[in-house]
Design an enzyme around this catalytic site. Structure first.
Site, PDB file in Angstrom:
ATOM      1  N   PHE A 148      39.408  41.119  61.844  1.00  9.12           N
ATOM      2  CA  PHE A 148      40.788  41.312  61.381  1.00  9.12           C
ATOM      3  C   PHE A 148      40.864  41.656  59.903  1.00  9.12           C
ATOM      4  O   PHE A 148      41.855  42.211  59.444  1.00  9.12           O
ATOM      5  CB  PHE A 148      41.621  40.043  61.675  1.00  9.12           C
ATOM      6  CG  PHE A 148      41.421  38.948  60.675  1.00  9.12           C
ATOM      7  CD1 PHE A 148      42.084  38.947  59.451  1.00  9.12           C
ATOM      8  CD2 PHE A 148      40.534  37.898  60.929  1.00  9.12           C
ATOM      9  CE1 PHE A 148      41.882  37.931  58.532  1.00  9.12           C
ATOM     10  CE2 PHE A 148      40.335  36.883  60.011  1.00  9.12           C
ATOM     11  CZ  PHE A 148      41.001  36.908  58.803  1.00  9.12           C
ATOM     12  N   LYS A 172      37.042  48.905  69.229  1.00  8.79           N
ATOM     13  CA  LYS A 172      37.803  47.738  69.700  1.00  8.79           C
ATOM     14  C   LYS A 172      38.226  46.988  68.444  1.00  8.79           C
ATOM     15  O   LYS A 172      37.465  46.218  67.873  1.00  8.79           O
ATOM     16  CB  LYS A 172      36.900  46.869  70.584  1.00  8.79           C
ATOM     17  CG  LYS A 172      37.618  46.027  71.630  1.00  8.79           C
ATOM     18  CD  LYS A 172      38.654  45.083  71.078  1.00  8.79           C
ATOM     19  CE  LYS A 172      38.089  43.823  70.495  1.00  8.79           C
ATOM     20  NZ  LYS A 172      39.111  42.976  69.829  1.00  8.79           N
ATOM     21  N   GLU A 175      42.563  42.129  67.662  1.00 13.22           N
ATOM     22  CA  GLU A 175      43.906  42.110  68.262  1.00 13.22           C
ATOM     23  C   GLU A 175      44.974  41.635  67.273  1.00 13.22           C
ATOM     24  O   GLU A 175      46.163  41.781  67.528  1.00 13.22           O
ATOM     25  CB  GLU A 175      43.908  41.258  69.537  1.00 13.22           C
ATOM     26  CG  GLU A 175      43.467  39.815  69.382  1.00 13.22           C
ATOM     27  CD  GLU A 175      41.944  39.614  69.478  1.00 13.22           C
ATOM     28  OE1 GLU A 175      41.189  40.380  68.848  1.00 13.22           O
ATOM     29  OE2 GLU A 175      41.507  38.663  70.161  1.00 13.22           O
ATOM     30  N   SER A 225      32.633  36.951  62.999  1.00 14.55           N
ATOM     31  CA  SER A 225      32.075  35.639  62.643  1.00 14.55           C
ATOM     32  C   SER A 225      30.661  35.500  63.217  1.00 14.55           C
ATOM     33  O   SER A 225      30.302  36.177  64.185  1.00 14.55           O
ATOM     34  CB  SER A 225      32.981  34.543  63.192  1.00 14.55           C
ATOM     35  OG  SER A 225      33.073  34.672  64.592  1.00 14.55           O
ATOM     36  N   CYS A 280      34.358  38.943  53.670  1.00 10.58           N
ATOM     37  CA  CYS A 280      32.998  38.447  53.919  1.00 10.58           C
ATOM     38  C   CYS A 280      32.177  38.460  52.637  1.00 10.58           C
ATOM     39  O   CYS A 280      31.107  37.878  52.579  1.00 10.58           O
ATOM     40  CB  CYS A 280      32.317  39.308  54.967  1.00 10.58           C
ATOM     41  SG  CYS A 280      32.076  40.979  54.389  1.00 10.58           S
ATOM     42  N   GLU A 380      32.105  28.313  56.441  1.00  9.80           N
ATOM     43  CA  GLU A 380      32.834  29.475  55.946  1.00  9.80           C
ATOM     44  C   GLU A 380      34.316  29.184  56.170  1.00  9.80           C
ATOM     45  O   GLU A 380      34.779  29.154  57.313  1.00  9.80           O
ATOM     46  CB  GLU A 380      32.431  30.741  56.715  1.00  9.80           C
ATOM     47  CG  GLU A 380      33.195  31.956  56.230  1.00  9.80           C
ATOM     48  CD  GLU A 380      32.892  33.224  57.009  1.00  9.80           C
ATOM     49  OE1 GLU A 380      32.724  33.171  58.234  1.00  9.80           O
ATOM     50  OE2 GLU A 380      32.842  34.295  56.365  1.00  9.80           O
TER      51      GLU A 380
HETATM   52  P1  NAD Z   1      35.885  37.105  65.027  1.00 10.40           P
HETATM   53  O1  NAD Z   1      34.443  36.878  65.238  1.00 10.40           O
HETATM   54  O2  NAD Z   1      36.845  36.086  65.503  1.00 10.40           O
HETATM   55  O3  NAD Z   1      36.332  38.490  65.729  1.00 10.40           O
HETATM   56  C1  NAD Z   1      35.616  39.696  65.547  1.00 10.40           C
HETATM   57  C2  NAD Z   1      35.803  40.572  66.782  1.00 10.40           C
HETATM   58  O4  NAD Z   1      35.249  39.891  67.914  1.00 10.40           O
HETATM   59  C3  NAD Z   1      37.263  40.853  67.114  1.00 10.40           C
HETATM   60  O5  NAD Z   1      37.380  42.193  67.516  1.00 10.40           O
HETATM   61  C4  NAD Z   1      37.569  39.893  68.245  1.00 10.40           C
HETATM   62  O6  NAD Z   1      38.535  40.389  69.143  1.00 10.40           O
HETATM   63  C5  NAD Z   1      36.224  39.751  68.944  1.00 10.40           C
HETATM   64  N1  NAD Z   1      36.046  38.422  69.556  1.00 10.40           N
HETATM   65  C6  NAD Z   1      36.578  37.247  69.156  1.00 10.40           C
HETATM   66  N2  NAD Z   1      36.174  36.240  69.966  1.00 10.40           N
HETATM   67  C7  NAD Z   1      35.352  36.803  70.890  1.00 10.40           C
HETATM   68  C8  NAD Z   1      34.610  36.274  71.996  1.00 10.40           C
HETATM   69  N3  NAD Z   1      34.632  34.980  72.304  1.00 10.40           N
HETATM   70  N4  NAD Z   1      33.866  37.139  72.723  1.00 10.40           N
HETATM   71  C9  NAD Z   1      33.824  38.446  72.416  1.00 10.40           C
HETATM   72  N5  NAD Z   1      34.522  38.990  71.390  1.00 10.40           N
HETATM   73  C10 NAD Z   1      35.266  38.192  70.629  1.00 10.40           C
HETATM   74  O7  NAD Z   1      36.079  37.404  63.463  1.00 10.40           O
HETATM   75  P2  NAD Z   1      37.439  37.579  62.669  1.00 10.40           P
HETATM   76  O8  NAD Z   1      38.099  36.253  62.532  1.00 10.40           O
HETATM   77  O9  NAD Z   1      38.228  38.720  63.204  1.00 10.40           O
HETATM   78  O10 NAD Z   1      36.868  38.060  61.249  1.00 10.40           O
HETATM   79  C11 NAD Z   1      36.430  37.174  60.259  1.00 10.40           C
HETATM   80  C12 NAD Z   1      34.943  36.985  60.303  1.00 10.40           C
HETATM   81  O11 NAD Z   1      34.286  38.245  60.169  1.00 10.40           O
HETATM   82  C13 NAD Z   1      34.404  36.137  59.165  1.00 10.40           C
HETATM   83  O12 NAD Z   1      33.423  35.276  59.664  1.00 10.40           O
HETATM   84  C14 NAD Z   1      33.812  37.146  58.197  1.00 10.40           C
HETATM   85  O13 NAD Z   1      32.799  36.662  57.353  1.00 10.40           O
HETATM   86  C15 NAD Z   1      33.278  38.151  59.156  1.00 10.40           C
HETATM   87  N6  NAD Z   1      33.092  39.441  58.502  1.00 10.40           N
HETATM   88  C16 NAD Z   1      31.811  39.798  58.210  1.00 10.40           C
HETATM   89  C17 NAD Z   1      31.582  40.988  57.550  1.00 10.40           C
HETATM   90  C18 NAD Z   1      30.191  41.397  57.199  1.00 10.40           C
HETATM   91  O14 NAD Z   1      30.016  42.505  56.751  1.00 10.40           O
HETATM   92  N7  NAD Z   1      29.183  40.582  57.398  1.00 10.40           N
HETATM   93  C19 NAD Z   1      32.659  41.814  57.196  1.00 10.40           C
HETATM   94  C20 NAD Z   1      33.950  41.414  57.525  1.00 10.40           C
HETATM   95  C21 NAD Z   1      34.152  40.212  58.186  1.00 10.40           C
END
Ligand code: NAD
Length: 495
Positions: A148, A172, A175, A225, A280, A380
């Protein structure tokens, strides 16, 4: 109420039965609903990408780069529009949203150089009258699953290079922030990209799992994450795909006693509270070395108290968190830090935001005397909570960073070149800043962390990105002439 739909094969595809609410985090109001894909929707998106692939991979590099240049021009001329969409769904302040679009655009500009990046090598006369050359070819349909916190920039770390290299794409988006991706889909269409090359599948776990297991998806770029990154990596590799899965982070900034403390305090504010800490590459742990801690904490506190938190459209310094649940989670960490005995210097729970309605706000929060066993240090938080950990020496600071399970970004503040050079060499982190608090590499370098911050072998964009979205082929050639007759069943020798 408007429903944000999928974009498949060059047009919008309506939502099925499942949808989810999308909110404006600054007001707390539900502004739209987003489609949540079924398995059939996912299959339709992959089928469109598969059907578009043969013609797109055979489209000349000249034509592909013309379309990329057009996309870049359209994006550049309309980036304020995209920034406003990001602010309305994510909450980050408008300036920051514009910065995100600009950083994404830099990857588009890098991908405009794809003819040069795809050049292979050629060896004449490797054996007598035998030549060898190498080529790089597209993979097929590739999936990009994004978080997000960067609705435009993170997808743009991947899709410009994937498309330029001749692949077709299914994005994808999160959401929580679904509109930026379909806005960019419309832009691609205007730029002349053929239908089916860029598809957007809205949704949740159902959409993700369909992409991870579909046999026609050849590669997956994921950002999110750490637990989900690990799951994506394991599931997609078990299904035979190439995967780069970027995970979460806990980024440290060391301040050595010789550093300019005003510069370091400014940097800590920018890196700790920019985008409300939902980056991140945010700094969430500051390691103050030696006796500078009192003075540094006072400088950071004074600056933090001066920040204006509120609606990102009102010229504030810091916006809200993305959802009410996330706001509550971050506030819960502040409660936990206080209960664990850390010194709460600035408390963001009581912030009075400059906004209408019931937005999801936590103001800048500063803890001092944090220890590495506290949850505010270990986890985090992904919010505007900066923890100062006091250490006695550079060695203790370095050991703290290297013991942390994450390794995304880090920074050192010092005027001592020798110390900085040692740090660069010794720290076990993928992206390092020297007097630079958020060391995000430019598009022509690659972005990625170490340890639990990345699963897979390649980082995003730069030449590693080109390598990820293509596979190599080596071709050995001999043009027969009459002197080369004869039968020989032995393995060829070097001659
Ligand atoms: P998230 O892991 O909740 O979601 C990421 C994606 O995975 C979304 O598209 C979501 O719909 C999908 N998703 C969520 N739960 C899922 C499941 N159980 N099974 C399959 N798909 C699923 O992350 P977020 O809250 O959207 O973003 C924040 C996180 O992203 C933080 O941990 C941040 O550090 C990380 N991030 C990392 C980087 C990097 O470059 N390392 C960059 C940006 C964000």
């Amino acid at each position: 109420m408007n429903t944000i739909e999928h974009w498949i094969n060059g047009s919008y595809v309506p939502a099925g039965e499942r949808t989810a609410p999308v909110s404006n985090p600054a007001t707390g109001k539900v502004t739209a609903r987003v489609a949540l894909a079924s398995v059939e929707d996912g299959n339709a998106a992959v089928a469109a990408a598969k059907a578009a692939f043969p013609a797109w991979r055979d489209t000349s590099l000249a034509r592909r780069t013309q379309i990329l240049f057009s996309f870049r021009e359209l994006l550049n001329s309309r980036k304020e529009e995209l920034a406003a969409i990001i602010t309305s769904e994510h909450g980050k302040v408008l300036d920051d949203a514009l910065g995100e679009v600009t950083r994404g655009q830099e990857v588009v500009e890098f991908a405009c150089g794809i003819p040069h990046l795809l050049k292979g090598s050629y060896t004449e006369n490797a054996s007598t009258k035998v030549d060898i050359h190498s080529i790089r070819q597209a993979l097929g349909p590739v999936a990009i699953i994004s978080p997000f916190n960067f609705p435009a920039m993170v997808p743009m770390w991947f899709f410009p290079i994937a498309i330029a290299a001749g692949n077709t794409v299914i994005i994808k988006p999160s959401e929580k922030v679904p509109t930026a991706a379909v806005w960019m889909a419309e832009l691609w269409k205007e730029a002349g990209l053929p239908d089916g090359v860029f598809n957007v599948l809205q949704g949740d776990k159902v959409a993700v799992d369909t992409l991870l297991t579909h046999p026609d998806v050849k590669a997956v770029s994921f950002v999110g994450s750490t637990p989900i990154a690990k799951y994506v990596y394991e599931t997609a590799t078990a299904n035979g795909k190439r995967v780069q899965a970027l995970g979460g982070a806990k980024n440290h900034m060391i301040v050595l006693p010789d550093a300019d403390l005003d510069l370091a305090a400014d940097a800590a504010i920018n890196a700790g509270f920019g985008s409300a800490g939902e980056r991140c590459m945010a700094i969430s742990a500051l390691l103050a070395v030696g006796d500078i801690a009192d003075s540094l904490v006072a400088k950071i506190a004074e600056r933090a108290r001066g920040l204006r938190t509120g609606d990102g459209l009102r010229g504030c310094d810091m916006g809200p968190l993305v959802t009410a649940q996330h706001r509550d989670k971050v506030a819960g960490y502040v409660d936990a830090g206080e209960a664990a005995g850390a010194t709460l210097v600035v408390d963001g729970r009581s912030v009075m935001p400059d906004a209408e309605g019931e937005g999801f706000f936590v103001g800048p929060t500063l803890f001092d005397n944090v220890t590495t066993d506290m949850s505010i240090y270990r986890d985090e938080i992904f919010g505007p909570v900066l923890s100062v950990v006091r250490v006695d020496s550079y060695d203790e600071a370095l050991a703290t960073i290297n013991a942390n399970p994450y390794g995304n970004g880090t920074a050192i503040f010092t005027n001592d070149g020798g110390a900085a050079r040692r740090f660069e060499n010794e720290v076990e982190v993928g992206m390092v800043g020297i007097n630079v608090p958020v060391p995000v590499p430019m598009a022509y370098y690659s972005f990625g962390g170490w340890k639990n911050s990345l699963f897979g072998d390649t980082h995003a964009h730069g030449t590693e990105g080109v390598g990820f979205f293509t596979r190599g082929k080596a071709v050995t050639t001999r043009w027969l002439d009459p002197s080369h007759g004869g039968i020989n069943l032995g393995f060829p020798q070097n001659n």
